[in-house]
Design a protein around this motif. Structure first.
Motif, mmCIF file in Angstrom:
data_model
loop_
_atom_site.group_PDB
_atom_site.id
_atom_site.type_symbol
_atom_site.label_atom_id
_atom_site.label_comp_id
_atom_site.label_asym_id
_atom_site.label_seq_id
_atom_site.Cartn_x
_atom_site.Cartn_y
_atom_site.Cartn_z
ATOM 1 N N GLY A 144 -17.682 -30.973 17.961
ATOM 2 C CA GLY A 144 -18.245 -32.611 19.219
ATOM 3 C C GLY A 144 -19.260 -33.008 19.272
ATOM 4 O O GLY A 144 -19.868 -33.550 20.169
ATOM 5 N N VAL A 145 -20.275 -31.628 18.358
ATOM 6 C CA VAL A 145 -21.929 -31.923 18.362
ATOM 7 C C VAL A 145 -22.381 -33.138 17.511
ATOM 8 O O VAL A 145 -21.991 -32.669 16.467
ATOM 9 N N ASP A 146 -22.962 -33.904 17.834
ATOM 10 C CA ASP A 146 -23.584 -34.990 16.805
ATOM 11 C C ASP A 146 -25.031 -34.151 15.633
ATOM 12 O O ASP A 146 -25.560 -34.325 16.400
ATOM 13 N N ALA A 147 -25.010 -33.300 14.889
ATOM 14 C CA ALA A 147 -25.240 -32.791 13.786
ATOM 15 C C ALA A 147 -26.391 -33.077 13.844
ATOM 16 O O ALA A 147 -27.472 -32.958 13.604
ATOM 17 N N TYR A 169 -24.135 -34.608 22.728
ATOM 18 C CA TYR A 169 -22.339 -34.092 23.399
ATOM 19 C C TYR A 169 -21.923 -34.934 24.365
ATOM 20 O O TYR A 169 -22.486 -35.685 25.245
ATOM 21 N N SER A 170 -20.474 -35.528 23.142
ATOM 22 C CA SER A 170 -20.077 -36.480 23.740
ATOM 23 C C SER A 170 -18.528 -36.028 24.508
ATOM 24 O O SER A 170 -17.878 -36.802 25.406
ATOM 25 N N GLY A 171 -18.792 -34.867 24.838
ATOM 26 C CA GLY A 171 -17.191 -34.685 25.462
ATOM 27 C C GLY A 171 -17.622 -34.213 27.407
ATOM 28 O O GLY A 171 -18.670 -34.817 27.694
ATOM 29 N N GLY A 172 -16.265 -34.114 27.285
ATOM 30 C CA GLY A 172 -16.113 -34.238 29.282
ATOM 31 C C GLY A 172 -16.158 -32.909 30.146
ATOM 32 O O GLY A 172 -16.959 -31.837 29.231
ATOM 33 N N LEU A 183 -14.235 -30.657 30.989
ATOM 34 C CA LEU A 183 -13.457 -30.203 30.585
ATOM 35 C C LEU A 183 -13.991 -29.058 28.869
ATOM 36 O O LEU A 183 -13.783 -28.021 28.613
ATOM 37 N N ASP A 184 -14.315 -30.407 28.047
ATOM 38 C CA ASP A 184 -14.859 -30.064 27.069
ATOM 39 C C ASP A 184 -15.966 -29.218 26.828
ATOM 40 O O ASP A 184 -16.116 -27.894 26.194
ATOM 41 N N ILE A 185 -16.783 -29.340 27.873
ATOM 42 C CA ILE A 185 -18.079 -28.897 28.703
ATOM 43 C C ILE A 185 -17.883 -27.241 28.625
ATOM 44 O O ILE A 185 -18.720 -25.683 27.917
ATOM 45 N N ILE A 186 -16.802 -26.589 28.784
ATOM 46 C CA ILE A 186 -16.607 -25.639 29.501
ATOM 47 C C ILE A 186 -15.859 -25.057 28.883
ATOM 48 O O ILE A 186 -16.551 -23.909 28.292
ATOM 49 N N LEU A 187 -15.307 -25.828 27.721
ATOM 50 C CA LEU A 187 -14.898 -25.373 26.735
ATOM 51 C C LEU A 187 -15.638 -24.719 26.139
ATOM 52 O O LEU A 187 -15.376 -23.965 25.533
ATOM 53 N N VAL A 188 -16.586 -25.584 25.577
ATOM 54 C CA VAL A 188 -17.823 -24.725 24.375
ATOM 55 C C VAL A 188 -18.640 -23.646 25.301
ATOM 56 O O VAL A 188 -19.035 -22.741 24.617
ATOM 57 N N SER A 189 -18.762 -23.834 26.795
ATOM 58 C CA SER A 189 -19.682 -23.192 27.382
ATOM 59 C C SER A 189 -19.021 -21.678 27.085
ATOM 60 O O SER A 189 -19.799 -20.786 26.834
ATOM 61 N N LEU A 190 -17.515 -21.960 27.208
ATOM 62 C CA LEU A 190 -16.483 -20.338 27.132
ATOM 63 C C LEU A 190 -17.454 -19.107 25.463
ATOM 64 O O LEU A 190 -17.038 -18.327 24.878
ATOM 65 N N THR A 191 -16.976 -20.578 24.524
ATOM 66 C CA THR A 191 -17.333 -20.760 22.830
ATOM 67 C C THR A 191 -18.444 -20.301 22.503
ATOM 68 O O THR A 191 -18.786 -18.666 22.201
ATOM 69 N N LEU A 192 -19.703 -20.782 23.531
ATOM 70 C CA LEU A 192 -21.061 -19.901 22.845
ATOM 71 C C LEU A 192 -20.587 -18.724 24.166
ATOM 72 O O LEU A 192 -21.728 -17.319 23.382
ATOM 73 N N THR A 193 -20.425 -18.221 25.405
ATOM 74 C CA THR A 193 -20.365 -17.037 25.647
ATOM 75 C C THR A 193 -19.731 -16.007 25.005
ATOM 76 O O THR A 193 -20.761 -15.033 25.217
ATOM 77 N N THR A 194 -18.658 -16.317 24.168
ATOM 78 C CA THR A 194 -18.580 -15.348 24.021
ATOM 79 C C THR A 194 -18.487 -15.281 22.278
ATOM 80 O O THR A 194 -18.741 -14.414 22.089
ATOM 81 N N GLY A 195 -19.149 -16.381 21.996
ATOM 82 C CA GLY A 195 -20.141 -15.535 20.409
ATOM 83 C C GLY A 195 -21.256 -14.589 21.064
ATOM 84 O O GLY A 195 -21.876 -14.062 19.772
ATOM 85 N N ALA A 196 -22.348 -15.002 22.185
ATOM 86 C CA ALA A 196 -23.171 -14.169 22.841
ATOM 87 C C ALA A 196 -22.705 -12.450 22.588
ATOM 88 O O ALA A 196 -23.292 -11.400 22.894
ATOM 89 N N VAL A 197 -21.838 -12.520 22.991
ATOM 90 C CA VAL A 197 -20.689 -11.013 23.622
ATOM 91 C C VAL A 197 -20.676 -10.237 22.247
ATOM 92 O O VAL A 197 -20.791 -9.282 21.980
ATOM 93 N N ALA A 198 -20.362 -11.306 21.003
ATOM 94 C CA ALA A 198 -19.966 -10.879 19.625
ATOM 95 C C ALA A 198 -20.920 -10.163 19.074
ATOM 96 O O ALA A 198 -21.722 -9.438 18.458
ATOM 97 N N VAL A 199 -22.494 -11.249 19.593
ATOM 98 C CA VAL A 199 -23.837 -10.356 18.972
ATOM 99 C C VAL A 199 -24.148 -9.566 19.294
ATOM 100 O O VAL A 199 -25.065 -8.620 19.018
ATOM 101 N N MET A 200 -23.947 -9.480 21.229
ATOM 102 C CA MET A 200 -24.329 -8.324 21.673
ATOM 103 C C MET A 200 -22.866 -7.094 21.127
ATOM 104 O O MET A 200 -23.935 -5.828 21.156
ATOM 105 N N TRP A 201 -21.877 -6.860 20.725
ATOM 106 C CA TRP A 201 -21.720 -6.090 20.167
ATOM 107 C C TRP A 201 -22.263 -5.766 19.098
ATOM 108 O O TRP A 201 -22.091 -4.569 18.796
#
Length: 431
Positions: free
Chosen positions: A38-41, A138-141, A143-161
């Motif tokens: 969803g991000v314009d690279a 970023y052009s999402g609505g 709900l998309d912002i929440i989903l992306v935020s959850l994805t990034l949060t999960t990634g941060a937890v994975a880095v911590m692990w």
């Protein structure tokens, strides 16, 4: 030197730890290239080409932020949570008591730090995604912002692990190694880009040589700062135990000039990055003013940066260095510092000396941290980020990792990686 490196792979346990660390770093770098949808690279790349704080943020994320990958937040949320927990341990008696409970207390604090990481990661993820949406990248609505935020949060937890398992099963501090890998992996690309500019005549050769000389001087200063010690001479009294005489030998207490290592740099950078992220949530003029003030090139940022480095140097030294324990152990073993009475006078003397050393070390750390940034700004070098923060982290983590490997080798009667002339570490810095 080659024989010493070869010895590291002769020990099965040490070989396993090194290979495990390399495998974990590979997973980390792989995740840094998995993009968030969803991000314009192309637009994001142009935004990061502008430099300023974005390049600094991307430095800690190892390039993951400029790609907006699932590991875009990197280790920043974990560091922020660790800072908060250490500060709370100073002001909240129950947490301070928990620290002294041993392994059980440590496990509780680690668990709370993990929960704090999730909270910080989600706040930063929402702020970052909302900021990109405001810029049209970023052009999402909603709900998309929440989903992306959850994805990034999960990634941060994975880095911590990843950082935690590297600390447990690998070599050195896992979080520091992740930051180290994120910085080092960009060096080859920076060298190629700089060489291309010099070859095309777009960069002055003399300016490049001056920059290289500054880099060498800064690295040398970092090594001296990391390895510098002040040795307090200790004399042990002779005593009779049965028919044998014990004690009477001389020793010393090694007080490191930079006891906190790279921690003040990491903590100070993370603290200053957090308000920038929060300001990105808003489009108000005050928020834009805060973002401009918190840019690494601004004088306000540099002043705060120096003050926070000095503060965290003292703070972390006070946390890990206990003069009372040293004085008590010396007294139990019949040791004393020449000219200083045992007990509280010894404690006060060690605190006084440590305070002076920490002041000198923290100021030197701050100077090394800001000089490269100022010089690269004056020389207009934008092919790579050569900041004191990156240099100190790379040098500090590299030395710490080498010392850990060396310790493992010496425990098994192998010669260490770093050769020591006369059996002593050279280059001691005395204040």
């Amino acid at each position: 030197m080659l024989d010493s490196f070869r010895d590291t792979f002769r020990l099965p346990d040490l070989k396993r730890r090194i290979l495990f660390t390399l495998a974990a770093l590979f997973v980390y770098r792989l995740g840094a290239h998995v993009p968030t949808p969803g991000v314009d690279a192309a637009a994001l790349g142009k935004l990061f080409d502008q430099g300023s704080l974005l390049g600094f943020l991307d430095l800690f994320a190892g390039g993951a932020l400029s790609r907006f990958s699932i590991f875009a937040l990197g280790v920043t949320p974990y560091i922020n949570s660790s800072i908060v927990m250490q500060l709370l341990a100073v002001v909240v008696p129950s947490i301070e008591k928990m620290q002294k409970e041993g392994e059980e207390g440590r496990k509780k604090i680690v668990q709370w730090t993990r929960y704090g990481t999730i909270i910080f990661a989600f706040i930063q993820a929402v702020g970052m995604t909302g900021w990109l949406k405001g810029l049209g990248i970023y052009s999402g609505g909603m709900l998309d912002i929440i989903l992306v935020s959850l994805t990034l949060t999960t990634g941060a937890v994975a880095v911590m692990w990843l950082g935690e398992i590297m600390s447990d099963h690998g070599i050195g501090n896992g979080i520091s190694l992740l930051i180290f890998a994120g910085i080092v992996v960009r060096i080859p690309e920076a060298i190629i880009r700089t060489a291309s500019l010099v070859r095309l005549g777009e960069m002055n050769v003399l300016v490049m040589l001056i920059a290289v000389a500054i880099m060498v001087a800064v690295v040398a200063g970092c090594v001296m700062l990391q390895e510098g010690q002040r040795r307090l001479p200790v004399q042990y009294a002779k005593r009779m135990v049965g028919n044998k005489m014990y004690g009477g030998q001389s020793s010393f207490i090694p007080l490191r000039v930079n006891t906190a290592g790279v921690i003040p740099i990491i903590f100070a950078s993370s603290v200053l990055l957090f308000p920038y992220t929060i300001a990105g949530l808003f489009q108000h003029s005050v928020a834009r003013m805060i973002q401009q003030a918190m840019s690494p090139s601004s004088p306000f940022y540099m002043v705060l940066y120096v003050l926070l480095i000095v503060f965290f140097s003292y703070f972390y030294t006070a946390v890990v260095f206990k003069p009372e324990d040293i004085s008590t152990n010396m007294k139990k073993n019949g040791g004393f510092i020449l000219g200083i009475r045992p007990g509280k006078p010894t404690t006060d003397y060690i605190e006084k000396v440590m305070g002076r050393i920490t002041l000198g070390g923290s100021i030197a750390l701050a100077v090394i941290a800001i000089i490269p940034t100022i010089m690269t700004g004056v020389m207009h070098i934008n092919t790579f980020y050569f900041g004191g923060t990156a240099v100190i982290i790379v040098v500090g983590v590299a030395l710490d990792t080498v010392h850990q490997i060396e310790g493992q080798l010496l425990m098994r009667h192998y010669e260490g990686i770093l050769k020591r002339r006369g059996g002593k570490s050279g280059g001691l810095l005395k204040l």
